[in-house]
Structure formats: structure tokens, C-alpha cells
Design an enzyme around this catalytic site. Structure first.
Site, PDB file in Angstrom:
ATOM      1  N   SER A 175     -10.647 -10.970  35.819  1.00 28.58           N
ATOM      2  CA  SER A 175      -9.731 -12.100  35.891  1.00 28.58           C
ATOM      3  C   SER A 175      -8.481 -11.935  35.034  1.00 28.58           C
ATOM      4  O   SER A 175      -7.448 -12.538  35.334  1.00 28.58           O
ATOM      5  CB  SER A 175     -10.460 -13.385  35.487  1.00 28.58           C
ATOM      6  OG  SER A 175     -11.051 -13.246  34.203  1.00 28.58           O
TER       7      SER A 175
ATOM      8  N   ASP B 112      -9.506 -22.868  28.602  1.00 25.69           N
ATOM      9  CA  ASP B 112     -10.841 -22.271  28.440  1.00 25.69           C
ATOM     10  C   ASP B 112     -10.928 -21.386  27.205  1.00 25.69           C
ATOM     11  O   ASP B 112     -12.006 -20.942  26.816  1.00 25.69           O
ATOM     12  CB  ASP B 112     -11.249 -21.497  29.689  1.00 25.69           C
ATOM     13  CG  ASP B 112     -10.292 -20.356  30.036  1.00 25.69           C
ATOM     14  OD1 ASP B 112      -9.462 -19.971  29.190  1.00 25.69           O
ATOM     15  OD2 ASP B 112     -10.380 -19.844  31.168  1.00 25.69           O
TER      16      ASP B 112
ATOM     17  N   HIS C 201      -8.652 -17.034  28.948  1.00 24.09           N
ATOM     18  CA  HIS C 201      -7.635 -16.418  29.801  1.00 24.09           C
ATOM     19  C   HIS C 201      -6.230 -16.694  29.281  1.00 24.09           C
ATOM     20  O   HIS C 201      -5.894 -17.853  28.998  1.00 24.09           O
ATOM     21  CB  HIS C 201      -7.770 -16.927  31.235  1.00 24.09           C
ATOM     22  CG  HIS C 201      -9.071 -16.570  31.871  1.00 24.09           C
ATOM     23  ND1 HIS C 201     -10.147 -17.438  31.903  1.00 24.09           N
ATOM     24  CD2 HIS C 201      -9.479 -15.425  32.477  1.00 24.09           C
ATOM     25  CE1 HIS C 201     -11.158 -16.848  32.524  1.00 24.09           C
ATOM     26  NE2 HIS C 201     -10.795 -15.629  32.873  1.00 24.09           N
TER      27      HIS C 201
END
Length: 250
Positions: free
Chosen positions: A73, A222, A225
């Protein structure tokens, strides 16, 4: 002078004029044909030159080299409004600004593990790749996958790239885990990447999230990221190593 001789003289004069006129028309026709021939040749030469230029431009455009980012990601640009804001896209902009003949391919997949990367590497290698940047392992660590398993999977990916194209340069991006994963595990996890880079003689980015990981304002809600601003820093960290590989290629 008798009338008959006058008539004959006029007739001869008229014939002579017609002969001269016919000769003139003949030479004019020859001149026109030659001129048209030269114009045709000139046009053919122009067309030939234009075709050659087009072919050269096409060859130049299709001969660009490929840098492929194979990751999770972070590479994919999870959570960004525009995936071009992810670090591979930023690196493409950097390459374009420098006039370098490289095309960046973002092959990041959110949630990807080393095992997932191993399973899809053969499909990825169906294309020509000049520089392969490997950024995987973070999801293994967050899930507590066995250290030996993660290292074996990453090694299998490196082996697959080398087997398919020995000339492909490989860059390995290292990762670190938050301390709540336990000191022993995080220490061993960090060592995976340094060991693989050393054992395989790979260009090495020790920590891809350097100066970004753990910094609240550079990460999304979060806490994992990077934001668009964080990706700019990641791109600079990657570029420091990638630039040396590009210099070695040229």
C-alpha cells in the site's frame, strides 16, 4: 514572280513555321516532364526524410527503460486522492524534469504480503524491466509472520527477477516495525532486509519511511500510511539510492 512560285514559297514558309512550332512544343513538353520528374523525386526525398524522422522518433519513444516498483500500500499510494502523489509518481516527475529516458511502473498492491508478491511475480515479469524496486514485508511484520518465512519469500522474488533477467538491477527497500511488536521480533525483522541486500549484493534503502514513520503530521489518520507530503519525503529517500543506480546505468 509567277503565281505558282509565290504560292510554293508561302507554303514552304508556313511548313517551316509549323516545324519550328512543333520543335518548340516538343522541347517544352520535355522540359515539363523533366521538371515534374524532379519535383516527384524531391517530394519522394522529402517523404523519405519525414518517414525516417518519424521512425527515429518512434524508436526513441519506444526505447525508454522501465523502473518497476513492486510493493504494498505504501507503493500503491493508499488513501491519497491522486495515486500520482505516491512516491513512484513523484519519482517519475523527477525523472521527466531531468530528461531521463525512464518510465516508472507502479505495481503496488494494498495489503500485499511477501507471500502474495511471490505468487504474482511471474506475471509481473512478463514485461521488460531494467530496474526493479522491491518494497514488501511491512504487512508480514504487522501480522507477525515468521521471520524465516518472510525472508524466504523475499529471496524467492529476488531469485525470480534474476532468473528472468540477470541484467535487471534490483533495489531493496527496508522496513521497520513499531516497538509494540516486541523488541526481539522488530530487531530480527529489521535485519531481514540488511541481510538480503548484503547476501544478494543489492542496492539498499535501509528504511523507506525514514523521517516519515511515527511522525503524526506526515501520516494519515491510521498512523501508518504517509500523506501526500509524507510521500514527497519518501520519494527523496528512495531517490538517494535510485539515482546512484541510474548513474551506473548511464
Amino acid at each position: 514572280m509567277p503565281k505558282s512560285k509565290i504560292t510554293e514559297s508561302l507554303l514552304n514558309s508556313t511548313v517551316s513555321k509549323y516545324r519550328n512550332l512543333i520543335k518548340f512544343c516538343y522541347f517544352l513538353l520535355v522540359f515539363v516532364v523533366i521538371s515534374c520528374g524532379n519535383d516527384t523525386k524531391s517530394k519522394a526525398n522529402v517523404d523519405k526524410n519525414e518517414n525516417a524522422t518519424t521512425e527515429n522518433e518512434t524508436t526513441e519513444n519506444t526505447s525508454s527503460k522501465t523502473i518497476l516498483f513492486f510493493g504494498d500500500s505504501i507503493t500503491a499510494g493508499y488513501g491519497l486522492d491522486d495515486t500520482n502523489d505516491a512516491f513512484p509518481g513523484i519519482i517519475q516527475s523527477k525523472i521527466d524534469s531531468l530528461g531521463l529516458n525512464y518510465e516508472v511502473v507502479n505495481s503496488g498492491l494494498s495489503g500485499e504480503t511477501s507471500a502474495g508478491g511471490k505468487s504474482r511475480i511471474d506475471w509481473i515479469l512478463n514485461q521488460d524491466i531494467d530496474i526493479f524496486v522491491l518494497e514488501l514485508g511491512a504487512n508480514d511484520g504487522l501480522r507477525g509472520v515468521a521471520i524465516a518465512e518472510t525472508k524466504a519469500n523475499l529471496q524467492a522474488i529476488v531469485d525470480a527477477v534474476k532468473a528472468k533477467s540477470p541484467s535487471t538491477k534490483i533495489v531493496l527497500a527496508g522496513m521497520e516495525l513499531p516497538p509494540n511488536m516486541g523488541q526481539d521480533y522488530t530487531t530480527q525483522f529489521r535485519a531481514i532486509f540488511a541481510d538480503l541486500a548484503s547476501e544478494n549484493k543489492l542496492a539498499f534503502i535501509p528504511f523507506i519511511l525514514k523521517d516519515v514513520g511515527g511522525i503524526k503530521e506526515l501520516n494519515q489518520n491510521d498512523g501508518i500510511h504517509p500523506t501526500a507530503e509524507g510521500h514527497k519525503i519518501v520519494a527523496n529517500t528512495v531517490w538517494e539510492v535510485l539515482a546512484t543506480v541510474l548513474n551506473a546505468e548511464s
